[in-house]
Design a protein around this motif. Structure first.
Motif, PDB file in Angstrom:
ATOM      1  N   MET A  19       0.816  -1.251  -0.130  1.00 47.26           N
ATOM      2  CA  MET A  19       0.041   0.171   0.220  1.00 47.26           C
ATOM      3  C   MET A  19       0.985   1.039   0.165  1.00 47.26           C
ATOM      4  O   MET A  19       1.795   1.310   0.854  1.00 47.26           O
ATOM      5  N   ASN A  20       0.634   2.283  -0.673  1.00 49.28           N
ATOM      6  CA  ASN A  20       1.409   3.582  -0.860  1.00 49.28           C
ATOM      7  C   ASN A  20       0.832   4.486   0.094  1.00 49.28           C
ATOM      8  O   ASN A  20      -0.163   4.358   0.659  1.00 49.28           O
ATOM      9  N   THR A  21       1.577   5.510   0.321  1.00 47.03           N
ATOM     10  CA  THR A  21       1.267   6.603   1.327  1.00 47.03           C
ATOM     11  C   THR A  21      -0.186   7.156   0.937  1.00 47.03           C
ATOM     12  O   THR A  21      -0.847   7.552   1.895  1.00 47.03           O
ATOM     13  N   LYS A  22      -0.306   7.441  -0.203  1.00 50.25           N
ATOM     14  CA  LYS A  22      -1.669   8.022  -0.624  1.00 50.25           C
ATOM     15  C   LYS A  22      -2.837   7.291  -0.005  1.00 50.25           C
ATOM     16  O   LYS A  22      -3.897   7.523   0.449  1.00 50.25           O
ATOM     17  N   ALA A  23      -2.629   5.686  -0.302  1.00 50.28           N
ATOM     18  CA  ALA A  23      -3.920   4.699  -0.031  1.00 50.28           C
ATOM     19  C   ALA A  23      -3.854   4.761   1.676  1.00 50.28           C
ATOM     20  O   ALA A  23      -4.817   4.532   2.163  1.00 50.28           O
ATOM     21  N   ILE A  24      -2.746   4.770   2.207  1.00 51.68           N
ATOM     22  CA  ILE A  24      -2.700   4.720   3.858  1.00 51.68           C
ATOM     23  C   ILE A  24      -3.486   5.778   4.208  1.00 51.68           C
ATOM     24  O   ILE A  24      -4.466   5.868   5.311  1.00 51.68           O
ATOM     25  N   VAL A  25      -3.128   7.231   3.593  1.00 50.45           N
ATOM     26  CA  VAL A  25      -4.121   8.394   4.211  1.00 50.45           C
ATOM     27  C   VAL A  25      -5.392   8.372   4.044  1.00 50.45           C
ATOM     28  O   VAL A  25      -6.148   8.554   4.742  1.00 50.45           O
ATOM     29  N   LYS A  26      -5.655   7.899   2.891  1.00 51.38           N
ATOM     30  CA  LYS A  26      -7.039   7.439   2.289  1.00 51.38           C
ATOM     31  C   LYS A  26      -7.638   6.671   3.475  1.00 51.38           C
ATOM     32  O   LYS A  26      -8.949   6.973   4.014  1.00 51.38           O
ATOM     33  N   ASP A  27      -7.176   5.604   3.841  1.00 48.01           N
ATOM     34  CA  ASP A  27      -7.645   4.677   4.793  1.00 48.01           C
ATOM     35  C   ASP A  27      -7.908   5.362   5.947  1.00 48.01           C
ATOM     36  O   ASP A  27      -8.848   5.001   6.723  1.00 48.01           O
ATOM     37  N   TRP A  28      -6.995   6.332   6.508  1.00 48.62           N
ATOM     38  CA  TRP A  28      -6.894   6.778   7.686  1.00 48.62           C
ATOM     39  C   TRP A  28      -8.322   7.979   7.623  1.00 48.62           C
ATOM     40  O   TRP A  28      -9.048   7.645   8.610  1.00 48.62           O
ATOM     41  N   PHE A  29      -8.367   8.696   6.825  1.00 46.96           N
ATOM     42  CA  PHE A  29      -9.701   9.463   6.832  1.00 46.96           C
ATOM     43  C   PHE A  29     -10.968   8.607   6.715  1.00 46.96           C
ATOM     44  O   PHE A  29     -11.786   8.991   7.152  1.00 46.96           O
ATOM     45  N   ASN A  30     -10.977   7.597   5.804  1.00 51.57           N
ATOM     46  CA  ASN A  30     -12.167   6.520   5.566  1.00 51.57           C
ATOM     47  C   ASN A  30     -12.472   6.067   7.099  1.00 51.57           C
ATOM     48  O   ASN A  30     -13.693   5.907   7.525  1.00 51.57           O
ATOM     49  N   LYS A  31     -11.706   5.683   7.743  1.00 47.59           N
ATOM     50  CA  LYS A  31     -11.812   4.973   9.007  1.00 47.59           C
ATOM     51  C   LYS A  31     -12.241   6.243  10.255  1.00 47.59           C
ATOM     52  O   LYS A  31     -13.177   5.786  10.815  1.00 47.59           O
ATOM     53  N   TRP A  32     -11.838   7.170  10.007  1.00 47.22           N
ATOM     54  CA  TRP A  32     -12.496   8.057  10.915  1.00 47.22           C
ATOM     55  C   TRP A  32     -13.844   8.413  10.522  1.00 47.22           C
ATOM     56  O   TRP A  32     -14.627   8.721  11.298  1.00 47.22           O
ATOM     57  N   GLU A  33     -14.181   8.728   9.180  1.00 47.33           N
ATOM     58  CA  GLU A  33     -15.482   8.970   8.874  1.00 47.33           C
ATOM     59  C   GLU A  33     -16.437   7.902   9.178  1.00 47.33           C
ATOM     60  O   GLU A  33     -17.663   8.090   9.570  1.00 47.33           O
ATOM     61  N   GLU A  34     -15.714   6.561   9.162  1.00 42.98           N
ATOM     62  CA  GLU A  34     -16.755   5.462   9.644  1.00 42.98           C
ATOM     63  C   GLU A  34     -16.646   5.120  11.093  1.00 42.98           C
ATOM     64  O   GLU A  34     -17.607   4.230  11.480  1.00 42.98           O
ATOM     65  N   GLY A  35     -16.085   5.982  11.864  1.00 40.65           N
ATOM     66  CA  GLY A  35     -16.081   5.688  13.419  1.00 40.65           C
ATOM     67  C   GLY A  35     -15.135   4.671  13.822  1.00 40.65           C
ATOM     68  O   GLY A  35     -15.197   4.307  14.840  1.00 40.65           O
ATOM     69  N   ARG A  36     -14.392   3.866  12.787  1.00 38.73           N
ATOM     70  CA  ARG A  36     -13.529   2.895  13.267  1.00 38.73           C
ATOM     71  C   ARG A  36     -12.316   3.313  13.720  1.00 38.73           C
ATOM     72  O   ARG A  36     -11.247   2.849  13.210  1.00 38.73           O
ATOM     73  N   PHE A  37     -12.086   4.261  14.560  1.00 40.45           N
ATOM     74  CA  PHE A  37     -10.766   4.720  15.320  1.00 40.45           C
ATOM     75  C   PHE A  37      -9.935   3.504  15.791  1.00 40.45           C
ATOM     76  O   PHE A  37      -8.816   3.794  15.732  1.00 40.45           O
ATOM     77  N   ARG A  38     -10.491   2.697  16.276  1.00 41.56           N
ATOM     78  CA  ARG A  38      -9.681   1.663  16.867  1.00 41.56           C
ATOM     79  C   ARG A  38      -8.758   0.950  15.712  1.00 41.56           C
ATOM     80  O   ARG A  38      -7.812  -0.106  16.040  1.00 41.56           O
ATOM     81  N   ASP A  39      -9.015   0.968  14.560  1.00 43.55           N
ATOM     82  CA  ASP A  39      -8.802   0.270  13.366  1.00 43.55           C
ATOM     83  C   ASP A  39      -7.597   1.031  12.770  1.00 43.55           C
ATOM     84  O   ASP A  39      -7.346   0.790  11.565  1.00 43.55           O
ATOM     85  N   LEU A  40      -7.507   2.277  13.183  1.00 44.69           N
ATOM     86  CA  LEU A  40      -6.483   3.192  12.433  1.00 44.69           C
ATOM     87  C   LEU A  40      -5.162   2.499  12.178  1.00 44.69           C
ATOM     88  O   LEU A  40      -4.636   1.851  13.042  1.00 44.69           O
TER      89      LEU A  40
END
Length: 118
Positions: free
Chosen positions: A1-22
């Motif tokens: 996974m590249n850094t852009k994908a990791i950052v996208k994953d970060w924001f997606n998990k925040w919006e989904e409320g899945r902060f324990r999976d960051l």
């Protein structure tokens, strides 16, 4: 996974409320105008205690720069009808995990002596 994908994953998990999976290292650090939080567990416990301030946000990504081991993203965070915050954040990675975030945003009034007269 590249850094852009990791950052996208970060924001997606925040919006989904899945902060324990960051995607965070155990030694994750977060630095902002409020100070530095040391450690993944400490960070996640603060989020848990203050869910009303952290969860329920949406993010409008304006632009970003993505390197092999770091990235910088400029975005607007919104929560409800009354909260909006413009942020620039630097992300530093160890492998596919975020090791450090340095966030820049304004948290208060500008002192009179710092105001620009126009």
């Amino acid at each position: 996974m590249n850094t852009k994908a990791i950052v996208k994953d970060w924001f997606n998990k925040w919006e989904e409320g899945r902060f324990r999976d960051l995607p965070l290292t155990d030694n994750f650090r977060h630095t902002s105008p409020f100070g530095t939080i040391e450690g993944k567990d400490t960070y996640l416990n603060i989020v848990e205690e203050k869910k009303d301030k952290f969860l329920g946000q949406t993010f409008e990504i304006h632009d970003g720069f993505y390197g092999q081991a770091h990235a910088c993203v400029r975005y607007t965070a919104r929560q409800g009808a009354d909260f909006s915050l413009d942020v620039s954040e630097w992300y530093y990675f160890k492998g596919e995990l975020i090791d450090l975030i340095v966030a820049y945003y304004h948290i208060g009034e500008i002192r009179n002596e710092r105001q620009l007269d126009t």
